[in-house]
Design a protein around this motif. Structure first.
Motif, short mmCIF file in Angstrom:
data_model
loop_
_atom_site.label_atom_id
_atom_site.label_comp_id
_atom_site.label_asym_id
_atom_site.label_seq_id
_atom_site.Cartn_x
_atom_site.Cartn_y
_atom_site.Cartn_z
N THR A 87 39.26 45.72 37.72
CA THR A 87 39.94 44.83 38.66
C THR A 87 39.23 43.48 38.74
O THR A 87 39.87 42.43 38.82
CB THR A 87 39.99 45.47 40.06
N ASN B 190 40.24 41.54 35.63
CA ASN B 190 41.64 41.11 35.68
C ASN B 190 41.84 39.99 36.69
O ASN B 190 42.54 39.00 36.43
CB ASN B 190 42.54 42.29 36.02
N THR B 191 41.22 40.13 37.88
CA THR B 191 41.36 39.08 38.90
C THR B 191 40.71 37.78 38.44
O THR B 191 41.25 36.69 38.64
CB THR B 191 40.75 39.55 40.22
N TYR C 276 33.74 42.01 43.78
CA TYR C 276 33.90 43.42 43.41
C TYR C 276 32.56 44.08 43.10
O TYR C 276 32.52 45.15 42.48
CB TYR C 276 34.85 43.54 42.21
N LEU D 38 45.02 50.99 39.20
CA LEU D 38 43.62 50.89 39.60
C LEU D 38 43.51 51.00 41.12
O LEU D 38 44.26 50.34 41.85
CB LEU D 38 43.03 49.54 39.16
N THR E 176 40.73 50.52 43.99
CA THR E 176 39.40 50.09 44.40
C THR E 176 39.40 49.78 45.88
O THR E 176 40.41 49.31 46.43
CB THR E 176 38.95 48.85 43.60
N THR F 17 38.03 44.09 47.77
CA THR F 17 39.14 43.15 47.79
C THR F 17 38.63 41.71 47.87
O THR F 17 37.49 41.46 48.28
CB THR F 17 40.06 43.42 49.00
N ASN G 286 46.67 46.12 42.36
CA ASN G 286 45.69 46.02 41.28
C ASN G 286 46.32 46.07 39.91
O ASN G 286 45.65 45.87 38.90
CB ASN G 286 44.66 47.14 41.40
N ASP G 287 47.61 46.39 39.84
CA ASP G 287 48.28 46.36 38.54
C ASP G 287 49.25 45.20 38.47
O ASP G 287 50.30 45.30 37.86
CB ASP G 287 48.99 47.70 38.25
#
Length: 375
Positions: free
Chosen positions: A143, A146-147, A176, A316, A318, A321, A369-370
């Protein structure tokens, strides 16, 4: 530079529809190749077989396009397929004798590239070999990558500086409880050039510096994000059986797996010693750390950023955030499209205010998360 040379150079950027088409054709092929390799990532699958399948698919598909053009063009693999597992960061693309296999719950990074006439599309993706949602630290690190990639997509735009991206992705990773891996560079792409002069540094420190640069319209970039649950510092593993060699020069690509192995051991050393080949060392984090890799190719078009290589993530979950960080939220709220100057369709709001429908794309939904890449 003569007028003819200047005209030829201008036609090789994104102002030429033919160039854009070649980038997007290469992207379509490499996206499908990535999908194929992911589908084959199963327990006991040999890594060398996965790499060969990715490369073979790209060679086959590129061989089916631009066959009838008057001028013969080069096309095929721009970066050999690499499959790097768990704490291995990148560049694992073994020779045929390697017996390494995947196992259940492995965190797998797939990295590959395709080109049409030297116009390169590169992609990297992270996949966990398991059924159901990815949780725990594996979910955190993917995550985070990706973020950070979504933030980078919104900051790699005309007028922004490379250092803006470096600072932002580090902040995202920290949210994260992860780190951006040092030494990873995002490069401008040009025809037959995979490592252009404009560079985005992953981590700024006194030992690693790059020239300040500003992004410009009609440029192309490979944005490379690697996150780790560890310290973000890597070590090299310089084994000839697993080292990747890539030579992209004079419109030819040399793949080490195509060489007979015993001769390769001797010949590759000589080529490196004489600066004829560029080594890409296999990089590792500490054992037990999780590493995620996201890479995409973006075209800086006049109407905004066009992300042409990607693959959807697994689900995902988690507990971390970025919703409590206003700066990160502001970055993610940025669109990827450019408002038109004048004209444009107007949509009236409730109070009669005008809204430009050609304005920026929908922001990323950070609660999911996706989240899909912005188009």
């Amino acid at each position: 530079m003569s007028d003819d040379e200047a005209k030829e150079e201008k036609e090789l950027d994104l102002s030429s529809p033919d160039v854009v088409t070649k980038y997007k054709t290469a992207a379509e092929i490499v996206n499908k190749a990535l999908q194929l390799v992911i589908s084959e990532c199963k327990p006991k699958a040999k890594i060398v077989d996965l790499c060969e399948k990715g490369d073979s698919f790209i060679r086959e598909q590129t061989g089916n396009v631009y066959k009838n053009v008057k001028k013969k063009i080069e096309r095929g693999v721009a970066f050999p397929t690499c499959v790097s597992v768990n704490n291995t960061v990148c560049h694992f693309s073994p020779l045929g004798s390697d017996e390494s296999v995947l196992e259940e719950n492995d965190l797998v990074k797939i990295d590959m590239g395709c080109h049409i006439d030297g116009f390169i599309a590169i992609v990297a993706h992270t996949h966990v070999i398991q059924e159901g949602p990815v949780t725990g630290r594996a979910a955190d690190v993917i995550t985070a990558a990706n973020t950070a990639a979504e933030v980078a997509l919104r900051l790699v735009r005309p007028g922004k500086k490379n250092k803006d991206v470096t600072e932002a992705i580090q902040k995202v990773a920290a949210a994260y409880d992860c780190r951006i891996v040092e030494g990873v560079l995002s490069h401008q792409l040009k025809q037959f050039v995979i490592d252009g002069n404009k560079v985005v540094l992953s981590v700024a420190n006194p030992d690693t510096r790059v020239d300040d640069a500003e992004f410009e319209e009609n440029e192309v970039y490979a944005i490379d994000i690697v996150t780790s649950t560890g310290e973000g510092k890597v070590c090299n593993a310089l084994s000839l059986l697993v080292i990747l060699f890539l030579f992209l020069c004079s419109k030819f690509i040399l793949l080490h797996r195509a060489l007979e192995e015993k001769r390769a051991r001797l010949g590759l050393v000589e080529c490196v010693n004489h600066d004829l080949l560029q080594p890409y060392p296999v990089l590792h984090e500490k054992s037990g750390d999780f590493v995620a890799h996201i890479k995409f190719t973006v075209l800086l078009m006049p109407n905004g950023s066009d992300k042409i290589t990607f693959h959807p993530l697994q689900e995902l979950r988690t507990d971390k955030t970025v919703d409590n960080d206003p700066e990160i939220k502001a970055w993610l709220a940025l669109g990827t499209k450019t408002k038109k100057k004048g004209g444009g369709k107007k949509k009236k709001g409730k109070k009669g205010d005008a809204k430009d429908e050609s304005a920026e794309a929908e922001p990323m939904d950070t609660a999911s998360n996706d989240a899909q890449p912005a188009e």
